[in-house]
Enzyme design. Structure first.
Site, mmCIF file in Angstrom:
data_model
loop_
_atom_site.group_PDB
_atom_site.id
_atom_site.type_symbol
_atom_site.label_atom_id
_atom_site.label_comp_id
_atom_site.label_asym_id
_atom_site.label_seq_id
_atom_site.Cartn_x
_atom_site.Cartn_y
_atom_site.Cartn_z
ATOM 1 N N GLU A 117 0.813 -1.282 0.135
ATOM 2 C CA GLU A 117 0.168 -0.256 0.017
ATOM 3 C C GLU A 117 0.902 1.364 -0.208
ATOM 4 O OE1 GLU A 117 -2.814 -0.288 3.359
ATOM 5 O OE2 GLU A 117 -3.689 -2.097 2.614
ATOM 6 N N HIS A 146 -7.946 1.331 1.774
ATOM 7 C CA HIS A 146 -7.717 1.039 3.389
ATOM 8 C C HIS A 146 -8.637 1.564 4.126
ATOM 9 C CE1 HIS A 146 -4.923 -1.488 6.318
ATOM 10 N NE2 HIS A 146 -6.154 -1.312 6.741
ATOM 11 N N ILE A 147 -9.845 2.101 4.267
ATOM 12 C CA ILE A 147 -10.588 2.971 4.848
ATOM 13 C C ILE A 147 -11.814 2.054 5.747
ATOM 14 C CG2 ILE A 147 -10.598 4.721 2.830
ATOM 15 C CD1 ILE A 147 -13.426 3.763 2.086
ATOM 16 N N GLY A 148 -11.591 0.925 5.999
ATOM 17 C CA GLY A 148 -12.471 0.001 6.691
ATOM 18 C C GLY A 148 -12.711 0.894 7.915
#
Length: 409
Positions: free
Chosen positions: A269, A292-294
């Protein structure tokens, strides 16, 4: 009683990666003035330079704490990982250096669970393809291949904090829930545990992954078991990037065996916003890619800031180590009329006996004491007579296996 024996304006706190202001404010409201905030992560060389005089360090998932970093930080007492995981920290090295490592394993559970269900709706309705077409000026109103969540089967690989939360919401939306976990987990609602992962893969309309990133879970989903999915199944990964073989997933999507996929995490990432990003999943139909916004909601960041901030604060001011991944858990109330000493040592036989003998032989009375060990280190909290605390510190420095010693107050 002073909260800490060390002047608060001499305690250096460094927060990286846009950690929630609520954590910063906690320390400032309690008299800590040397609190530095940086927006991004630091590479190893930069971090080694920045951490030399730091007592508390706050990071998220992009900053990696190696043995070299810890060697450069002799004053470091604790690291707060303002996120779910701690895999970005060399925990073995942190334990060897007597550095306590905290995280927030539950604080963004709801945020990740909601994203999984939102992605499920968009995949089943093929929203991403229609969205892309609409932006290109193409009208694609078509019911073919679009389905409701209700009545479908959600398969969960991993039934921990997030997996079980997904289970509850999915069932409330009318879905059937199957799950597989290596450990025995009590099902919530009408969810059903399966004896094997393959059973979940073969019966589910949507498979969502909720496993840690370890050597055992690397490429957990691979070319072989992708063929065990029902034709048309959707795969969602909001866990760790390494758990899916992306080349194999891309092939399964291109062949039409899988009906779609959503990925929020990736093996590699970018370090910061705007950096180039590539994945084998780009350009494939009915594939949703998110950066990667969980756990990246304002609510989750506030919860994480409060949780980890409090753990760091309690450890700094009271020696409370509950929630630490490296230092054994201890929580003792303050004792009036005493000074508190924290002693971290290698877990070898005879340390507590040596501590007690040394102090007794030199007339230092122990008013309160607690020891907790794990397989690597021992943690002793001592409350001693105020007049003799400096003498006790001098004696304890010579105890075999001593890693870190601190006069708390």
């Amino acid at each position: 009683m002073s909260a800490t024996s060390y002047p608060k304006d001499k305690i250096n706190i460094l927060f990286l990666e846009n950690i929630s202001p609520i954590a910063v404010q906690l320390f400032r409201d309690n008299g800590y003035t040397q609190v530095q905030q940086l927006a991004g992560a630091l590479g190893e060389a930069e971090l080694i330079e920045a951490i030399k005089h730091v007592h508390l360090l706050g990071i998220r998932s992009k900053t990696h704490i190696s043995e070299r970093v810890l060697q450069a930080a002799p004053r470091l007492q604790a690291i707060g990982c303002f996120c779910i995981g701690v895999n970005q920290v060399d925990l073995e090295a942190a334990a060897r250096h007597g550095v306590s490592v905290f995280n927030a394993p539950y604080s963004n559970t709801r945020s990740v669970a909601e994203l999984v269900l939102g992605l499920s709706v968009m995949l089943l309705r093929r929203v991403i393809d229609k969205h892309t077409a609409a932006h290109k000026g193409i009208w694609l109103k078509d019911a073919r291949g679009s389905h409701e969540l209700r009545g479908k089967t959600m398969g969960l690989i991993g039934y921990g904090n997030i997996g079980s939360q997904v289970s509850v919401i999915a069932e409330a939306l009318g879905m059937k829930v199957l799950y597989y976990d290596q450990e025995t987990k009590l099902p919530l609602g009408n969810a059903r545990a399966c004896a094997t992962m393959e059973a979940v893969l073969s019966e589910s309309d949507i498979v969502s992954l909720h496993v840690p990133g370890t050597a055992h879970t690397r490429n957990l989903i691979h070319a072989g078991n992708l063929q065990q999915f029902k034709k048309g199944t959707m795969l969602i990964n909001c866990s760790r990037g390494e758990v899916v073989d992306l080349e194999a997933l891309a092939a399964a999507l291109a062949s039409g065996h899988l009906g779609g996929a959503a990925a929020d995490v990736f093996p590699l990432e970018p370090e910061k916003n705007g950096d180039p990003f590539q994945t084998p999943l780009q350009g494939l139909p009915n594939v949703i890619l998110t950066p990667h916004i969980g756990g990246s909601t304002e609510e989750a960041q506030v919860n994480i800031g409060e949780d980890v901030g409090q753990k760091l604060f309690q450890y700094l001011e009271k020696g409370v180590s509950y929630g630490s991944h490296t230092v054994p858990p201890i929580s003792l109330p303050p004792m009036d009329g005493t000074h508190r000493i924290l002693h971290i040592h290698n877990n070898v036989p005879g340390v507590l006996s040596e501590i007690n003998t040394l102090l007794a032989d030199n007339g230092v009375n122990i008013e309160g004491q607690y020891l907790k060990t794990n397989d690597r280190i021992g943690y002793v909290v001592l409350d001693v007579n105020r007049q003799l605390s400096q003498q006790a510190i001098t004696l304890l420095r010579n105890v075999k296996g001593t890693i870190k010693l601190r006069l708390l107050y």
